[in-house]
Each structure stands twice: as structure tokens, then as C-alpha cells.
Write a protein that holds these residues in place. Structure first.
Motif, short mmCIF file in Angstrom:
data_model
loop_
_atom_site.label_atom_id
_atom_site.label_comp_id
_atom_site.label_asym_id
_atom_site.label_seq_id
_atom_site.Cartn_x
_atom_site.Cartn_y
_atom_site.Cartn_z
N ASN A 567 5.38 18.95 -31.72
CA ASN A 567 5.96 18.80 -30.38
C ASN A 567 4.89 19.04 -29.32
O ASN A 567 4.36 20.16 -29.19
CB ASN A 567 7.11 19.78 -30.16
CG ASN A 567 8.37 19.44 -30.94
OD1 ASN A 567 9.34 20.18 -30.88
ND2 ASN A 567 8.35 18.34 -31.69
N ASP A 568 4.56 17.98 -28.57
CA ASP A 568 3.71 18.08 -27.39
C ASP A 568 4.60 18.29 -26.17
O ASP A 568 5.60 17.58 -26.00
CB ASP A 568 2.91 16.79 -27.19
CG ASP A 568 1.73 16.67 -28.14
OD1 ASP A 568 1.28 17.72 -28.65
OD2 ASP A 568 1.26 15.54 -28.36
N ILE A 569 4.23 19.22 -25.32
CA ILE A 569 4.96 19.44 -24.08
C ILE A 569 4.16 18.79 -22.97
O ILE A 569 3.02 19.16 -22.69
CB ILE A 569 5.17 20.95 -23.81
CG1 ILE A 569 6.06 21.55 -24.91
CG2 ILE A 569 5.82 21.15 -22.47
CD1 ILE A 569 5.32 22.10 -26.09
N ILE A 570 4.76 17.79 -22.32
CA ILE A 570 4.05 16.88 -21.43
C ILE A 570 4.19 17.33 -19.98
O ILE A 570 5.27 17.75 -19.54
CB ILE A 570 4.59 15.45 -21.59
CG1 ILE A 570 4.45 14.98 -23.05
CG2 ILE A 570 3.90 14.48 -20.64
CD1 ILE A 570 5.15 13.67 -23.35
N ALA A 571 3.11 17.20 -19.24
CA ALA A 571 3.12 17.39 -17.79
C ALA A 571 2.72 16.07 -17.12
O ALA A 571 1.74 15.44 -17.52
CB ALA A 571 2.17 18.50 -17.38
N VAL A 572 3.48 15.66 -16.12
CA VAL A 572 3.25 14.39 -15.43
C VAL A 572 2.19 14.57 -14.35
O VAL A 572 2.27 15.50 -13.54
CB VAL A 572 4.56 13.86 -14.83
CG1 VAL A 572 4.30 12.62 -13.97
CG2 VAL A 572 5.56 13.54 -15.93
N ASP A 573 1.21 13.65 -14.30
CA ASP A 573 0.11 13.73 -13.34
C ASP A 573 0.14 12.63 -12.28
O ASP A 573 -0.51 12.77 -11.24
CB ASP A 573 -1.24 13.65 -14.07
CG ASP A 573 -1.51 14.85 -14.95
OD1 ASP A 573 -0.98 15.94 -14.63
OD2 ASP A 573 -2.23 14.70 -15.96
N GLN A 574 0.81 11.52 -12.55
CA GLN A 574 0.76 10.38 -11.65
C GLN A 574 2.17 9.98 -11.21
O GLN A 574 3.11 10.03 -12.01
CB GLN A 574 0.07 9.19 -12.32
CG GLN A 574 -1.37 9.45 -12.73
CD GLN A 574 -2.00 8.28 -13.48
OE1 GLN A 574 -1.47 7.17 -13.46
NE2 GLN A 574 -3.13 8.53 -14.14
N PRO A 575 2.33 9.54 -9.95
CA PRO A 575 3.66 9.16 -9.47
C PRO A 575 4.23 7.91 -10.14
O PRO A 575 5.44 7.67 -10.07
CB PRO A 575 3.43 8.92 -7.97
CG PRO A 575 1.97 8.63 -7.85
CD PRO A 575 1.30 9.47 -8.90
#
Length: 700
Positions: A567-575
Motif C-alpha cells: 500500500n502506497d499512500i499518495i500525496a497530490v502535487d499538481q492541480p
């Protein structure tokens, strides 16, 4: 585009071993083959002791007579070089030719493939027998081509003889030049592994906890591949010089071998040995609705990536068994015909059954051929006769067609080999490729397998609307840029967990996960966990847009499913990124599990786990993937669809029924079954284990 078999008409044949049978049987055997519409035989790949009964004394008389008899009956011949089975006089006199275990213990005479590729003496003796055969047989009118050796790296794909350690050192010297560069690439500063003399460097050996240096283990596999190709070159150079009018191939697709490079550099086309029942005996008994023998199409897709039109050198015709190991059940009535068309549907323009008659002696005396020991009529002979009649009738209409797919499953040799040792990405690969292929099959969406390697560029990728690259732990900047250009042009790519954190040596990069894929996907990973022991997979729910979906489809999309393996926990960087799924359990509940980034005209998706059938099903819906026959043909799940198109664009749609029961289809337009000549519209059936090849009418 790889090298392909070039032929005007489909060629059907069988593997034959004249040295196993009384010569009185040959004439009748060849007569019966021609009556069954067979055109070609393969011989001699295990006959070194016949050709050279003692060192330097050659005797080709038995095969001269066999070739002459085959030619009298109009049969063409593929001649095998016999280097997979060195004779006893050779291994006794020159024990250094033997392969060895990881502990350095030599394998002994008595089986096959017990030699090593690095022995200069073995290469010398192989060159001698191949040269003698080439000179002797080059002008025989029956011979059309040569099979080099037999199944490179089958049964064993690791080599630890003293000659291999020496050859590995020389390979490393060419690759790195200096020990300093080798130490840097292998990270030998860890655990005080630093090398100060080339004599200290070996192939991987038995170490504590079975934990060899992972970078050394990756280079070992690269070396084995290069060494195998170099060994093949010894033979192909001789044959191209002496018999340039014959084509060259080999049969394979085994481990630690770049079959693409082997074919590009040494062969005219690639060949494969297809035994679909292997897919049944190694199947997980707990799997729901398994593909079973249909899963063999995944292997055929890999072969098609090497040679779009290829030869099946051994097509399963009966039960398979070795006296103390392999146990393949008997094909049911109709399955031999089904599997033959399975091979053809995926690009085979030549098929040879294994074998003509079951051996009465040896390890493979339970590996049954078309004929049983008694040589009397049986149902396999009858079925092979039907196949021969049909393929003769279809003739030139079959060959040269290309398989058509809009979806590709991407892979590469480095990640395949690295994943064998490194289980962090390696344990995810099988589940993900299996889930994608299975669900695409059941949705009747043809798919290619594509190895990303030198020479595969943007034009190759642009053939596909959608590509899946599940777990490329090793991801170079060049490959990431290639995929970015593909996406900007309108393509869609899907990555899975453990993407992009290694360089080509297998070293972890000091950059945020997922490495060079981060910008393309518009994300970084803020955390991760392996799923093991008491740590259970988090549950995931699809979110995001549901426009155009029915209420039932919206509810189905919202249902939860486990995110397996990692399980990778993702953080959004781009709109430009949308969250398509989120975790609903574990300490990371509410965090993104799947994202989509719109880049140019295309999309880059990232899923933070291995792919299961549940998530693949939802992704197929979300991505809008459909069968190419969705608007004119309804098919049940038990039927495989494959599409082959000729140069004029005419498509033949192969419908393969893997069920023992009759399959019901519905055709909205008038189509012709080119096998039977029957015209269909409306409701129709395919018999159990049956095949139809549909061609749309000119007025459709």
C-alpha cells in the motif's frame, strides 16, 4: 517490430525421431503424415551420439536415409543442432563442460542440458559438430531450416561452473572497466563487500540467509543472457556461412535470456513450444474462475512480441509426463484442435505437433504424441487429421496476418530479473499481470505484451490507446520521458506500487517516490507499507466522477475491495490530478489510493498496490475500454476473442471456446465462418472446445 516467419501458406507438421524407431516404420509413418496433410517434420535435435559416436568419427548415414525417405513423400525438414545433449564420451573426457550447482558441484551425464555455455572446449566441440552437419546436409532438398540447440535455459537457467565464474569476470571487466566502478555499481561499501582484486569476484554463491548482493544478482542474469546469445552465435555464424539458403530459428522463451536480442541478432524468427495444460497444473486451486489453459495465451502474446508471426515447434497433442516429475493430464476431445487455433490466433504461421509417436523408452515415455505406442488409430490421430484438412483448406488466408490490440501490458527484462531476487516489487508482478490479463480476456479485449527495450520507441507505443506498466521499480529517466511523450499524445498509462525508485543497477535513488514517474503522475508518496504478517490490506473505494454511469454502476464502483500486497499512500502535487480511489481503513484511511493526472491529451494513472481482479474490473469501466466487437457480436466469458488483420485490412475474428459446454453467441451483422463456410446472423453456437473464425461480409 520483430523478425517474423515468412511463408505463403500455413505449414503443419510434427516432431519425428527416426533414431527411436525401426527403419521399417519410416515409410508408413511418412505416408500417414502426408495423408493427414502434414508438410514438415523436425528431427535430430538430440542425436549427437548418432552423428558422432566417438570424438572425430562422424556418421550421418541414418539421417541420410531418413531425409531421403521424407523427401520422397514430399515432406520438408527442420534440422536440429544436437548441442542440448552432449554424448557420454564427451562429458567423460571433458568434465569441464558440465554445468554446476551454486555450490560448485557438477551435474552429471544422464539427462539433458547439463553443459555450460562458457566452456571453450564445449564451444569448440559444438562448432565441430555443427560445421560437419552443415557441410553434409546443406544441399539436401528436404531441409528448409535449422533449429539451434533446443530450449535454451529450459530446466536450468543458472550456471556456476568454474568457466562461468571466469567468463563473468571478463564480462564485468568489459561492462565496468575498473573495480572502482564495479564497487560503485554494486554498492559494495555495504557489509564490507568491497573488492580489491578481480579474482575475488564471482557469480553469486551460497551465502548466509541466502542473501547475495542484489546488484550482483541482477548483473548475473544479464551475463547469463549475453553468454547464451554468444553461445548461439557460435552455431549461427557457421550455418549462415555454409548454408545461407536455410532459415535459422530456435525454440524457447525461458528464464534469464533476452529472446528479443537473440532473435534480432542471430535468428530469422522465433519459435515456441506450447503446452497449455501446464497452466492448469500450476494454477492456484483457490482462484475463482481461473483462465486455466486459456492463460497460455499470455505466453503466446509474449512470443508475438519477439516475432509477430512465429513457429510453434512443439504443440501439445497428448498427455505429458516425465517418469518422476511432470504430470500433464490427457487433453479432452477437441482440445488439441482448440489449442492449435489458439496458437494460430496469436500469430503462429507454422505449427508442429509434439510428437508423432510416443517414445517407448526414456524419461519422456509418458509424454504422449499423436500416436500411442501401439501405433493404431486413436482419437488424437483423428483430431489431427481434421486439423490438417481444415488448415490446408484455409491455406494462404491464414498467414502473414498481424494480431491487433489497443491495449498493451508493458514489461522489461531488468525488472523481470531484478524481481526474482527482490521480492518487494517481485512479489507484486505475478498478481498484477495475471489480474489484468484475466479481466481483459473475460471482457474480450485483446492485449499485447510488450518488452520495453532499446528500439521500442514512441511509434511502437502509439499503436496502443492504453498501456499498463504495473511495477517498474527500475525506471530510467529515458523511459519516463518516452512514456510522458506517449501520454501527451493521447495515450493512457497505468502504474502500480513500487514504481520508479531504482536506477538501472538496482540501487535506490535519493529522490521522492515514484522517482522519474512522479512528475508524469503529478504525485509523490508520503508513506507506504508492505502487506505481510498481521498487517492486512487496507480497503479501497473508487471515488471521483461517475458521469454517464447508471445507478447500479455507481453503486458497484463505490463498493470496497482490498488493496493487495503493498500500500502506497499518495500525496497530490499538481492541480491536474484527480483522486480516483481512496483508502477506507488502516491509519491512512481517507488518503488517495489511486490518482489520474491529465497530461496533454492523455492520462497517467497511479495505483498504490498490486492489481487485483476487482480493481482491474473497475478500471476497465472507468477507462471506457471495450471489446472491438462490442457493437456487433455478444460473447460469453468462456470464449476468447483474437483479431488478425491482413495487409489489406481484412480482419479475421477468432472465437475460441475453452468450455466443455456449448457457447452461445449473438451476431448483429452477417458474417462468414471461414472454417465451415457457414454464414451467420442472430443467435449461433460454438461447440464445446470449438472454434469459429468470423469474417464480416462486404456489405456489413
Amino acid at each position: 517490430m520483430g523478425k517474423s516467419l515468412k511463408t505463403d501458406r500455413f505449414t503443419l507438421g510434427v516432431c519425428y525421431y527416426p533414431e527411436h524407431w525401426d527403419e521399417a516404420l519410416w515409410e508408413e509413418d511418412f505416408q500417414r503424415m502426408k495423408a493427414m496433410r502434414f508438410d514438415i517434420i523436425r528431427i535430430a535435435e538430440f542425436a549427437w551420439a548418432i552423428f558422432e559416436p566417438e570424438e572425430g568419427r562422424y556418421d550421418f548415414s541414418l539421417f541420410d536415409r531418413a531425409l531421403d525417405a521424407a523427401h520422397r513423400h514430399g515432406l520438408k525438414v527442420i534440422m536440429g543442432t544436437p548441442t542440448a545433449t552432449p554424448p557420454a564420451w564427451l562429458t567423460t573426457k571433458y568434465p569441464e563442460v558440465l554445468n554446476a550447482t551454486i555450490d560448485g558441484l557438477p551435474y552429471h551425464h544422464g539427462a539433458r542440458r547439463h553443459y555450460n555455455y562458457s566452456s571453450t572446449k564445449y564451444r569448440e566441440l559444438c562448432a565441430n559438430i555443427v560445421r560437419r552437419m552443415a557441410v553434409h546436409f546443406k544441399d539436401h532438398p528436404a531441409i528448409v531450416g535449422w533449429q539451434i540447440d533446443n530450449e535454451f535455459n529450459c530446466q536450468i537457467d543458472t550456471y556456476y561452473a568454474e568457466a562461468d565464474h571466469l567468463a563473468f569476470r571478463e564480462w564485468l571487466k568489459r561492462k565496468y572497466g575498473t573495480l572502482d566502478k564495479l564497487n560503485q555499481a554494486w554498492g559494495t561499501v555495504f557489509w564490507s563487500q568491497t573488492y580489491t582484486d578481480w579474482e575475488q569476484v564471482h557469480l553469486t554463491r551460497r551465502v548466509v540467509s541466502n542473501t547475495p548482493n542484489p546488484h550482483q544478482a541482477l548483473d548475473e542474469k544479464r551475463f547469463i543472457s549475453d553468454n547464451t546469445i554468444d553461445f548461439a552465435k557460435v552455431q549461427t555464424d557457421i550455418l549462415r556461412d555454409i548454408a545461407p539458403h536455410h532459415w535459422l530459428t530456435t525454440n524457447g522463451l525461458f528464464g534469464h535470456l533476452d529472446s528479443h536480442r537473440l532473435t534480432d541478432e542471430q535468428l530469422d524468427f522465433f519459435s515456441y513450444d506450447t503446452y497449455p495444460l501446464f497452466a492448469t497444473i500450476f494454477n492456484d486451486p483457490n482462484e475463482e474462475e481461473p483462465l486455466l489453459d486459456r492463460k497460455w495465451s499470455l505466453n503466446l502474446s509474449a512470443v508475438r512480441d519477439v516475432s509477430p508471426n512465429f513457429c510453434v515447434m512443439e504443440q501439445q497433442s497428448g498427455p505429458g509426463g516425465w517418469t518422476n516429475s511432470i504430470e500433464l493430464p490427457t487433453p479432452e476431445p477437441g482440445q488439441m484442435r482448440l489449442w492449435t487455433y489458439q496458437s494460430i490466433a496469436h500469430g503462429a504461421d507454422m505449427v508442429l505437433f509434439f510428437r508423432w509417436r510416443t517414445a517407448t523408452v526414456g524419461t519422456e515415455m509418458y509424454w504422449h504424441g499423436i500416436n500411442d505406442y501401439h501405433n493404431q488409430p486413436n482419437r488424437r490421430v483423428a483430431e489431427a487429421t481434421i486439423i490438417g484438412e481444415e488448415l490446408q483448406r484455409l491455406g494462404e488466408g491464414l498467414v502473414g496476418r498481424r494480431y491487433v490490440a489497443e491495449v498493451a501490458l508493458l514489461d522489461d527484462y531488468d525488472n523481470e530479473w531484478d524481481g526474482e531476487h527482490d521480492t518487494y516489487p517481485g512479489a507484486l508482478r505475478g498478481a498484477s499481470y495475471g489480474a489484468w490479463y484475466k479481466q481483459l480476456q473475460y471482457r474480450h479485449i485483446p492485449a499485447d505484451r510488450v518488452k520495453l527495450r532499446t528500439g521500442v520507441g514512441l511509434d511502437e507505443l502509439r499503436k496502443y490507446k492504453f498501456v499498463v506498466y504495473p511495477h517498474p521499480a527500475i525506471l530510467t529517466e529515458e523511459t519516463a520521458m518516452l512514456l510522458k511523450e506517449y501520454v501527451k499524445g493521447g495515450g493512457k498509462v497505468v502504474f502500480g506500487a513500487r514504481t520508479g525508485y531504482k536506477d538501472e543497477t538496482g540501487r535506490c535513488r535519493m529522490m521522492p517516490f515514484p522517482g522519474y514517474a512522479a512528475e508524469l503522475c503529478g504525485i509523490h508518496l508520503e508513506d507506504f507499507t508492505r502487506i505481510a504478517g498481521t498487517v492486512k490490506p487496507a480497503l479501497v473505494r473508487m471515488v471521483g466522477e461517475a458521469a454517464g454511469l447508471t445507478a447500479g454502476a455507481v453503486a458497484e464502483a463505490a463498493s470496497e475491495f482490498p488493496a493487495i500486497k503493498f500500500n502506497d499512500i499518495i500525496a497530490v502535487d499538481q492541480p491536474s490530478v484527480t483522486v480516483e480511489a481512496e483508502y477506507t481503513t488502516a491509519y491512512y484511511a481517507g488518503k488517495p489510493a489511486m490518482t489520474c493526472n491529465r497530461v496533454g491529451a492523455g492520462e497517467a494513472w497511479y495505483y498504490g498496490a498490486a492489481f487485483s481482479e476487482a480493481v482491474v474490473d473497475k478500471l476497465i469501466n472507468r477507462l471506457g475500454l471495450q471489446s472491438p466487437v462490442a457493437d456487433w457480436c455478444e460473447l460469453p466469458r468462456q470464449v476468447e476473442l483474437a483479431v488478425r488483420v491482413d495487409d489489406a485490412g481484412e480482419a479475421w475474428h477468432f472465437l475460441l471456446n475453452y468450455g466443455a459446454n456449448e457457447a452461445y453467441i449473438r451476431v448483429a451483422e452477417e458474417v462468414e465462418d471461414v472454417i465451415s463456410g457457414e454464414w451467420l446472423t442472430g443467435d449461433a453456437t460454438i461447440p464445446g472446445y470449438g472454434v469459429r473464425i468470423l469474417r464480416k461480409s462486404d456489405k456489413s
